[in-house]
Design an enzyme around this catalytic site. Structure first.
Site, mmCIF file in Angstrom:
data_model
loop_
_atom_site.group_PDB
_atom_site.id
_atom_site.type_symbol
_atom_site.label_atom_id
_atom_site.label_comp_id
_atom_site.label_asym_id
_atom_site.label_seq_id
_atom_site.Cartn_x
_atom_site.Cartn_y
_atom_site.Cartn_z
ATOM 1 N N ASP A 149 42.277 33.016 57.906
ATOM 2 C CA ASP A 149 42.178 33.113 56.450
ATOM 3 C C ASP A 149 41.037 32.251 55.921
ATOM 4 O O ASP A 149 40.758 31.163 56.431
ATOM 5 C CB ASP A 149 43.480 32.654 55.795
ATOM 6 C CG ASP A 149 44.590 33.689 55.899
ATOM 7 O OD1 ASP A 149 44.286 34.844 56.221
ATOM 8 O OD2 ASP A 149 45.755 33.324 55.659
ATOM 9 N N ARG A 150 40.418 32.727 54.852
ATOM 10 C CA ARG A 150 39.273 32.039 54.265
ATOM 11 C C ARG A 150 39.601 30.600 53.871
ATOM 12 O O ARG A 150 38.787 29.690 54.040
ATOM 13 C CB ARG A 150 38.792 32.826 53.033
ATOM 14 C CG ARG A 150 37.539 32.278 52.370
ATOM 15 C CD ARG A 150 37.086 33.171 51.233
ATOM 16 N NE ARG A 150 38.058 33.184 50.155
ATOM 17 C CZ ARG A 150 38.094 32.279 49.169
ATOM 18 N NH1 ARG A 150 37.203 31.300 49.140
ATOM 19 N NH2 ARG A 150 38.987 32.367 48.216
#
Length: 312
Positions: A149-150
């Site tokens: 995930d970012r």
């Protein structure tokens, strides 16, 4: 059954570490499109506007397999491949480097900072692990074998050659990679740890937060408390599965939402500019696996630290 033919190689080089877009002209039994330009207008005008498509054609931005510019008035031919480079919208720079923990002829183990996306998608194209490392390491075929995930920092396994990606993706699909995360979250002295959390997690497209619902469990996480200081704890999280937001969901379910989580327990409005002073306190700390190409056992550890738990 004969397999689908491999598409031809792109005649355009990467731009800013991003591959050109490939378009295959579909079958047209009704003869809807007389020319290539007719089809491209139908296909892309809704996204970027008819004027922009026309300008791209006039500028020779669409090319064929030979690298030559495609004219708008060329007769439509089903099955033909075209390529073009998308227009990159301005992106907010992520002011942290991508570390490299390990590199050989097959692998690059990246140490991803918070706020940086893993692969080009949506609003994040050039500010991604893939695009940055392709540019910085001069490895145009580099591809992450999984997604992080970012907002999460830590280890990302990348392949040097695109042809190797399937072998490493299979490791993750078959749960042959041991992963450990670190997190900072509230400390609850009434909660018995360690424990294993299992639940059914559902993530709908277009909805930011995943949710748990009744039914057969499709996710499993091991939660351990490493230490605590007052009302805050440092945790080791070991996921056995890889559902979207799994660790964040499970910690929130236990009443231990991660520090600086903008989604759990409450979805916060996305700010116009990221506040790099408040990263999500989640770090992909360890990757351990047997290399499917060389047979060598590997264990890698992130060199990053969570800012909410400084060394004392």
């Amino acid at each position: 059954m004969r397999g689908r033919a491999k598409p031809p190689a792109a005649p355009l080089p990467q731009r800013a570490g991003v591959d050109p877009v490939r378009v295959r002209l579909p079958a047209d039994p009704e003869g809807v499109w007389a020319t290539v330009g007719d089809h491209l207008l139908d296909r892309f005008a809704g996204a970027v506007g008819a004027a922009r498509v026309g300008t791209m054609l006039a500028e020779g931005r669409f090319v064929g397999a030979d690298g030559g510019a495609v004219r708008a008035d060329e007769p439509y031919t089903a099955g033909r491949h075209l390529w073009f480079h998308r227009d990159f919208a301005p992106e907010e720079p992520v002011p942290f480097p991508v570390g490299v923990v390990y590199r050989d002829e097959h692998l690059v183990i990246a140490d991803k900072p918070h706020f940086l996306a893993t692969t080009p998608r949506g609003r994040h194209i050039t500010e991604t692990v893939a695009a940055r490392l392709r540019r910085e390491l001069d490895l145009p075929e580099l591809q992450p074998a999984h997604r992080l995930d970012r907002l999460t920092a830590g280890l990302v396994l990348c392949v040097v050659r695109a042809g190797d990606r399937g072998a490493y993706q299979t490791l993750f699909r078959d749960r042959l990679v041991h992963k450990e995360y670190e997190a900072v979250a509230p400390y609850d002295p009434e909660l018995t740890l360690p424990r294993t959390v299992r639940s059914r997690i559902v993530k709908e497209r277009g909805v930011i937060a995943a949710r748990e619902e009744a039914g057969t469990a499709n996710s499993e996480s091991r939660i351990e408390l490493l230490e605590h200081r007052g009302g805050t704890g440092r945790y080791r999280l070991s996921p056995a599965t890889g559902r979207t937001h799994q660790l964040r969901v499970h910690m929130n379910t236990l009443g231990l939402p991660l520090v600086n989580d903008p989604v759990y327990p409450v979805v916060e409005p996305e700010p116009e500019h990221a506040d790099h002073r408040r990263p999500l306190q989640l770090l992909a700390k360890v990757l351990e696996f047997t290399d499917p190409v060389t047979g060598e056992p590997h264990r890698f550890e992130s060199g990053l630290r969570l800012s909410a738990w400084p060394d004392r």
